[in-house]
Structure formats: C-alpha cells, structure tokens
Design a protein around this motif. Sequence first.
Motif, PDB file in Angstrom:
ATOM      1  N   SER A 136       0.890  -1.301   0.074  1.00 52.22           N
ATOM      2  CA  SER A 136       0.104  -0.062   0.148  1.00 52.22           C
ATOM      3  C   SER A 136       0.865   1.244  -0.106  1.00 52.22           C
ATOM      4  CB  SER A 136      -0.921   0.040   1.330  1.00 52.22           C
ATOM      5  OG  SER A 136      -0.226  -0.148   2.432  1.00 52.22           O
ATOM      6  N   GLY A 137       2.106   1.156   0.567  1.00 48.51           N
ATOM      7  CA  GLY A 137       2.779   2.572   0.717  1.00 48.51           C
ATOM      8  C   GLY A 137       3.795   2.706  -0.497  1.00 48.51           C
ATOM      9  N   ILE A 138       3.852   1.793  -1.570  1.00 49.01           N
ATOM     10  CA  ILE A 138       4.954   1.752  -2.553  1.00 49.01           C
ATOM     11  C   ILE A 138       4.327   1.969  -3.900  1.00 49.01           C
ATOM     12  CG2 ILE A 138       6.781   0.507  -1.116  1.00 49.01           C
ATOM     13  CD1 ILE A 138       5.843  -1.910  -2.583  1.00 49.01           C
ATOM     14  N   GLY A 139       2.953   2.144  -4.102  1.00 51.52           N
ATOM     15  CA  GLY A 139       2.595   2.555  -5.169  1.00 51.52           C
ATOM     16  C   GLY A 139       2.608   1.252  -6.487  1.00 51.52           C
ATOM     17  N   ILE A 140       3.075   0.029  -5.880  1.00 50.85           N
ATOM     18  CA  ILE A 140       3.000  -1.009  -6.822  1.00 50.85           C
ATOM     19  C   ILE A 140       2.109  -1.772  -6.859  1.00 50.85           C
ATOM     20  CG2 ILE A 140       4.407  -2.891  -7.707  1.00 50.85           C
ATOM     21  CD1 ILE A 140       6.971  -1.623  -6.430  1.00 50.85           C
ATOM     22  N   ASP A 141       1.194  -1.956  -7.965  1.00 46.85           N
ATOM     23  CA  ASP A 141      -0.186  -2.886  -7.779  1.00 46.85           C
ATOM     24  C   ASP A 141       0.182  -4.411  -7.508  1.00 46.85           C
ATOM     25  OD1 ASP A 141      -0.352  -4.604 -10.478  1.00 46.85           O
ATOM     26  OD2 ASP A 141       0.231  -2.416 -11.035  1.00 46.85           O
ATOM     27  N   SER A 142      -0.782  -5.033  -7.051  1.00 47.88           N
ATOM     28  CA  SER A 142      -0.602  -6.377  -6.752  1.00 47.88           C
ATOM     29  C   SER A 142      -0.322  -7.537  -7.817  1.00 47.88           C
ATOM     30  CB  SER A 142      -1.985  -7.153  -5.953  1.00 47.88           C
ATOM     31  OG  SER A 142      -2.988  -7.152  -6.969  1.00 47.88           O
ATOM     32  N   ASN A 143      -0.468  -7.066  -9.100  1.00 49.49           N
ATOM     33  CA  ASN A 143      -0.351  -7.790 -10.265  1.00 49.49           C
ATOM     34  C   ASN A 143       1.076  -7.665 -10.683  1.00 49.49           C
ATOM     35  OD1 ASN A 143      -3.056  -8.745 -10.435  1.00 49.49           O
ATOM     36  ND2 ASN A 143      -3.581  -6.828 -11.477  1.00 49.49           N
ATOM     37  N   SER A 144       1.810  -6.750 -10.127  1.00 49.12           N
ATOM     38  CA  SER A 144       3.083  -6.637 -10.798  1.00 49.12           C
ATOM     39  C   SER A 144       4.041  -7.464 -10.118  1.00 49.12           C
ATOM     40  CB  SER A 144       3.560  -4.867 -10.466  1.00 49.12           C
ATOM     41  OG  SER A 144       2.662  -4.136 -11.426  1.00 49.12           O
ATOM     42  N   ARG A 145       5.152  -7.990 -10.662  1.00 52.87           N
ATOM     43  CA  ARG A 145       6.100  -9.016 -10.008  1.00 52.87           C
ATOM     44  C   ARG A 145       6.894  -8.260  -9.458  1.00 52.87           C
ATOM     45  NH1 ARG A 145       5.124 -11.897 -14.721  1.00 52.87           N
ATOM     46  NH2 ARG A 145       6.594 -10.912 -15.900  1.00 52.87           N
ATOM     47  N   ILE A 146       7.296  -8.429  -7.956  1.00 46.81           N
ATOM     48  CA  ILE A 146       8.517  -8.178  -7.180  1.00 46.81           C
ATOM     49  C   ILE A 146       9.530  -9.151  -7.026  1.00 46.81           C
ATOM     50  CG2 ILE A 146       9.301  -6.964  -5.372  1.00 46.81           C
ATOM     51  CD1 ILE A 146       6.651  -5.418  -5.150  1.00 46.81           C
ATOM     52  N   TYR A 147      10.753  -9.048  -7.606  1.00 46.38           N
ATOM     53  CA  TYR A 147      11.729 -10.255  -7.143  1.00 46.38           C
ATOM     54  C   TYR A 147      12.430  -9.749  -5.851  1.00 46.38           C
ATOM     55  CZ  TYR A 147      10.270 -12.846 -11.501  1.00 46.38           C
ATOM     56  OH  TYR A 147       9.966 -13.495 -12.617  1.00 46.38           O
ATOM     57  N   ASN A 148      12.657 -10.646  -4.899  1.00 46.27           N
ATOM     58  CA  ASN A 148      13.536 -10.369  -3.860  1.00 46.27           C
ATOM     59  C   ASN A 148      15.098 -10.580  -4.230  1.00 46.27           C
ATOM     60  OD1 ASN A 148      11.957  -9.452  -1.587  1.00 46.27           O
ATOM     61  ND2 ASN A 148      10.921 -11.255  -2.360  1.00 46.27           N
ATOM     62  N   LEU A 149      16.022  -9.705  -4.252  1.00 45.44           N
ATOM     63  CA  LEU A 149      17.583  -9.954  -4.296  1.00 45.44           C
ATOM     64  C   LEU A 149      18.357  -9.877  -3.174  1.00 45.44           C
ATOM     65  CD1 LEU A 149      19.414  -9.429  -7.544  1.00 45.44           C
ATOM     66  CD2 LEU A 149      20.523  -9.238  -5.159  1.00 45.44           C
ATOM     67  N   ASN A 150      19.007 -10.998  -2.593  1.00 43.39           N
ATOM     68  CA  ASN A 150      19.413 -10.764  -1.243  1.00 43.39           C
ATOM     69  C   ASN A 150      21.018 -11.273  -1.261  1.00 43.39           C
ATOM     70  OD1 ASN A 150      16.307 -12.435  -0.723  1.00 43.39           O
ATOM     71  ND2 ASN A 150      16.757 -10.306  -0.137  1.00 43.39           N
ATOM     72  N   VAL A 151      21.654 -11.201  -0.214  1.00 40.79           N
ATOM     73  CA  VAL A 151      22.851 -11.804   0.012  1.00 40.79           C
ATOM     74  C   VAL A 151      22.907 -12.863   1.013  1.00 40.79           C
ATOM     75  CG1 VAL A 151      25.211 -11.232   0.691  1.00 40.79           C
ATOM     76  CG2 VAL A 151      23.933  -9.605  -0.444  1.00 40.79           C
ATOM     77  N   ARG A 152      23.514 -13.987   0.726  1.00 39.17           N
ATOM     78  CA  ARG A 152      23.514 -15.197   1.624  1.00 39.17           C
ATOM     79  C   ARG A 152      25.192 -15.269   2.130  1.00 39.17           C
ATOM     80  NH1 ARG A 152      23.815 -20.762  -2.130  1.00 39.17           N
ATOM     81  NH2 ARG A 152      25.721 -20.348  -2.914  1.00 39.17           N
ATOM     82  N   GLY A 153      25.339 -16.077   2.778  1.00 34.64           N
ATOM     83  CA  GLY A 153      26.687 -16.423   3.424  1.00 34.64           C
ATOM     84  C   GLY A 153      27.274 -15.584   4.439  1.00 34.64           C
ATOM     85  N   LYS A 154      28.361 -16.016   5.065  1.00 37.23           N
ATOM     86  CA  LYS A 154      28.860 -15.219   6.235  1.00 37.23           C
ATOM     87  C   LYS A 154      30.600 -15.203   5.939  1.00 37.23           C
ATOM     88  CE  LYS A 154      29.216 -19.313   9.375  1.00 37.23           C
ATOM     89  NZ  LYS A 154      28.701 -19.803  10.528  1.00 37.23           N
ATOM     90  N   ARG A 155      30.977 -14.334   6.947  1.00 36.97           N
ATOM     91  CA  ARG A 155      32.367 -13.920   6.845  1.00 36.97           C
ATOM     92  C   ARG A 155      33.065 -15.445   7.116  1.00 36.97           C
ATOM     93  NH1 ARG A 155      35.011  -9.158   7.676  1.00 36.97           N
ATOM     94  NH2 ARG A 155      37.554  -9.461   8.028  1.00 36.97           N
ATOM     95  N   GLY A 156      34.241 -15.672   6.313  1.00 39.86           N
ATOM     96  CA  GLY A 156      35.149 -16.852   6.767  1.00 39.86           C
ATOM     97  C   GLY A 156      35.545 -17.505   5.479  1.00 39.86           C
ATOM     98  N   ASN A 157      36.586 -18.014   5.470  1.00 41.03           N
ATOM     99  CA  ASN A 157      36.946 -18.799   4.086  1.00 41.03           C
ATOM    100  C   ASN A 157      36.163 -20.117   4.339  1.00 41.03           C
ATOM    101  OD1 ASN A 157      38.069 -21.076   5.836  1.00 41.03           O
ATOM    102  ND2 ASN A 157      40.177 -19.769   6.018  1.00 41.03           N
ATOM    103  N   ILE A 158      36.203 -20.952   3.145  1.00 43.76           N
ATOM    104  CA  ILE A 158      35.345 -21.993   3.023  1.00 43.76           C
ATOM    105  C   ILE A 158      35.269 -22.913   4.197  1.00 43.76           C
ATOM    106  CG2 ILE A 158      37.041 -23.466   1.795  1.00 43.76           C
ATOM    107  CD1 ILE A 158      34.638 -24.330  -0.003  1.00 43.76           C
TER     108      ILE A 158
END
Length: 657
Positions: free
Chosen positions: A414-436
Amino acid sequence: WYQRRVRGSKRFSVEMKTNTTRLIVLALILYCIHADIYLHNPRGSNNRLNGQGENTRNNNRMFDSQNNNNGGYLVGPKMFFYSGSLLQIEWTAQHSCGPDNKAHCNLVLQYMCNSNVRDGARDEDDPALNNNDLITQKNDNPDEKLGGDFKFGQHETPDYFLACNTRERNKGLFTATQGLNNNIGARATRQNPGGTQRGFECPEERDYYPYWHPTPWKDIAVLVSSTSLCKYFKKHSQNVRSKNYCEDPSSSFSVNKKTWQLPPFDATYGAFNNKAACEAAGGKWAVYPSWGISEPDCQLAEWSRDNHLGNVRGSDITASYLWILPKVPSDNEDLYDNCVFRIRYNISTNDYDPWGEVTGDGMIDASFNGEKSPVKTNPKFLLAGYNKTLAVNTAQFGRTFQDRSHTFSIRSRSGIGIDSNSRIYNLNVRGKRGNIVQAYPSVEYDFTPNDLRIKVKDYVHFQWTGSSNNPQNYDGEGKAGSDRSNIVQLKNNDGRGNHPAFILQTDVRTTDSIATQTMFSVEDAIEFAHVKQPKKFCESENSDDCCKTFEQLQNTNNPEQDDKNCDILNAAPEYFEKAPIQFSKQARYHYMSTRNNNFSNRSQKGTITVDPHIGWIAVAAVIVGGVAFLAAVVIAGGVWWSMSHPGSSLANIFQNV
C-alpha cells in the motif's frame, strides 16, 4: 494408524482406525546418523543468535535441528518482504534427495506469523526460569539492540508445548525397537524417546507430517521423491483441512481469524488425542478450522547426491524453491510483522516402502514395533563364514532435520505504489564471513538469486542483512567479524571481470573516460556502491560522521580495522534496503561486490537478465495467428479431400462455396 490408549484414572483402552489418524508421516527409516540441512536464504539460524563462537551456543534454544553446531548465521537487523513478492529459498542437505536416488526424501517448507514470534536477545537458557518466565523476561541490556523488548526468543508458545506435553502420544506410529517414555505425552518420539524440550516446539509435530492436531505452521510446499504422495499431502494439509483437539465442553474459546491463536492449554481434556477417548471422558472433540488458503505446492525434489553439501544435479546453485509470499490484507498487516520460515528434511533408506498406504502395499505402523521391526539395533550376520555387524541405531532410523530463519516481516504494498499484479523479485545476499573451511557448513558470500531472470516492467527489491559479531579471526575484508556487501556494475558489463563500471566521467583520471554504468540511475548507482556510508570526507582524523581520505588512512596504524575506512565498507550499516526498482528495458547486467572479492571471499558476483515483456496485444496477435493457421490447415485439408473424393458430400460443399 491404530491408536491404543493406556489405562488410567482419566484414560481407558480403545482401538480405532479413522481417517483422522490414518496419516502419512515424515519419520521414516534413515540409514545414516548425520543428514543435516542448512538454510541459506533467508538466513538460517540453526539456533544461533548473536554468539561470537564458532559453534551454536545453545542448540536447544528455539527448536530441535539435529544439525552440526557449526552451521547457522548470526542474527542481523530484521528484513522484510513485500506481499506477493517472489523469494528464492536456498538450502543444502547433506544426503541424497530427488527421484531415482539411493534413498527416500521429503522436504516440507512452512512459515508462521504471529505476535509471539521473536528472535530474543540472549542465546543461553536460564534454568531457574520456568516456561512462563522465559517468555516474559524483558531485555534490560541496551547493547543487545537486535533482541527487541524481550530477553529470550520464541516461535511456538508455552501453551502449545504444554498441550503437547499433556496429550497422549500417537501409539499407532512405527517406533522400531525403541522404548518410548509414556509419561511425557507427545514429547516422546522415536527420534526423541526421552522427550527433551527444545524451545516450545512439539516433538511429535516436528517429526511427523501432516500432523493430526492444530499447529501454528502454514504450508508452502512439499518436495518429494515420488509424486504419488502429493495427493495425500495436499488433502491433509492444515491449509485446507480442519484439525481436531479435545477441550472442556464449557470452553468459550473460538478462533479469531485475524490473530489465529491456537486453543488454550487444557490440563484435563487436552490429554486425549482421539474422538472416542475424548467424548468417553466427557470432553468435546472440537474443530480448529483450516487456514483457508491454497493447498501446498507439491513437486519432485531436485536431485542431489549423498554426503554432499553442494549444488543439485543440472544446476550451478544449491537446492532452491521460489516462494510467492502470501498476500497481506490491508486490514490485518500487524499479523505479518513477525514471521519465521522453517524447512524440515527427512531421509530414509530404500530397504522397504513405509508409504504403502498411499502406494497400495500396506504401511509400516505400530504393528511392526519390537521384534517384528524390519530393522534391529546393530544386527549381526554371517558373511562367508565370518561374523559381521551392521551399524544400525533404530533411534536414528526415522530422522528428521530442520532449520529455521531469523524473524522477518511481510508488508503490504500500500505504501509503495506497486499494484498486486506486478511482479517483485527479492534479491538478497547469502553467506557469512570466513574462508570455506571457517564458514562451513554455512556458505561464503554470494548474491541470491545469483542469476536472476525477469521481464521488462518487473521490479527487484534489493536487500541484505548481516552481523558484526562473527568470530574475530575469520578471514575476510574489512573490519574483523563484520558482514558487509555492496553492488557495482562490472566494467564493460563483463561477468568475468573484476573492475567496476564508471558511474561518472570523473571516476578515473583520464581525459577520455566515460560513464559506462547502465544498470541504475546515477543516484541509485552511487547509493548501491556506497551503501549508506557518510557522504563527506573527514576534515581531520578525529572528525565524526565522515570517511577518511586515502592520505588519512595511510597515517592510521591499522587501516583495515578503521571504522572510517569507507573504501572497504567499514562505515556501512549491517543492513541495506532499497525500495523496489523497475527495470524498463531489455538488457543483461553483471555486477559484483567490491569488498568480498579477494582470495578468501572470492567472486561475490551476480547477473540480472531482463527479457522482453509480451503484452496483451502481442498475445492476442499470436492467438489470432494461431487460429488463422489452423483454419488454413482445415481448408487445405478439405480441398485435398474433395479433389481426391469428387463424389463426396464434402466435395459438393467446396464446389458450392
């Protein structure tokens, strides 16, 4: 399933076979002790909170994972996802899964949202506190800012656990040769015969699916080794099927479908787990309604091999599922302010089919317990005249593993002006500090989805979180213990390169330099690269809210650990979020993080491909063209037939036309 009640002052013997107790279960037959599952997106806790040690400080804190204590990500500032957006769930599971494999496997993906869900501020238990105190203790340490108002975390409620502790366990279940404690209710399972408490979860519900009494969990998907199970899973999901429980006939409890509280704890009638026993004791066999949402998705699990925490067959990523988040009603947004995701993993041998009731071969149930069990502890046999022993522990045959996310929110649009029929893809970061080695069995930094494919006019919601409290000696760029990321487009849009594209013409000191960044607007590109660090240089080394210059950093004893070293994102916050960005033209973008790209944390890179959008006019044109083509085929066929059969009625029709 057959359930047999034990005799007692409030219990009596009864045998019954009903649809409500004829259940398919997750607790099958496992051939190996360690079959861990680790959730990577959203960040899986594995019972971690904010402890700085290499291992989870308290592996009984919120739930029973059965995983290695090295796994899990520390809590970061809370993330949120928009209603109806698409979130890629990613995980690794240690043993095989998928069709035509060495073992049976099922994965159950679920979520829960209510006002009781919280991460808490402390890892450790306080043995002096009872269940009630554990949920009411306030967080009195302002330094534990991520914990919110309460000291201890919570997913399920104390009432839910007490109901489990009181309710008779399902004695129709196959428990092999295990002797279960009959005095602790549904806490006792083949996997947990002593009934150890972990958080406020119910061990019987944890180990079996679909469960036969009300739970707070909503189903997203069930991923299976055989789709023959899908019909049953969908039919018995609480999403679409009501569940029963025994209550006092005078109870005034009714379900509020805005808050969805579970029934209150009933120490007397709550002991009965079937209708006959409940009503014979004077109780009411009450109905808790279904969630009233779509049945869970059910599909084949991706194929993966055993003894391997890595990518699945035919893919360059780990196992994943694209979750379309629930729609948030505008009049009930508060319900979705505190949510948690969980994934459960069951792994079983192919020695026999425990799912016979679905497949038609007869199901393994309590009638096969004890000496009739098809598996025994450490069985001995002769092989070429020599004694051999199989390493079998029936307490661990029927093993279910799980991981859960930290708390997140689902918000309306409701607060971002994007209708419910429009697709929103989430892009995130996975992982944590450290070598393998240090990060394992978690993973190192990467963007997820790593190769995102969208269409013109789709939106991408960029967001990531992290911690500053990872072990201080773990490898990585920037300040010790910190997770930080940013995004810059790669030079010449080369996905194999390691240099960022220029955002401004003044980015390099040559007269022929040009701005080559095309992924974002200039303003957004600067924000993604600088990630909310101060936008001014320090006038002196003691200035506040600023970034040190190159010369100032050279005069610092340890520039790598300097809080004002914005070059390596030391002044960036743990959390970054940008309002969804719409991509308006067909393109392919390659990008990277400038920080996590050294020898220890290499190649944190990603790709976004924007494909053309097929509008309704194009779709209509395709349909019209298809109809015209079919009509032409019919006419051509009619002409051919009339010519080859001149005396036919069809030939007369074409002659008249």
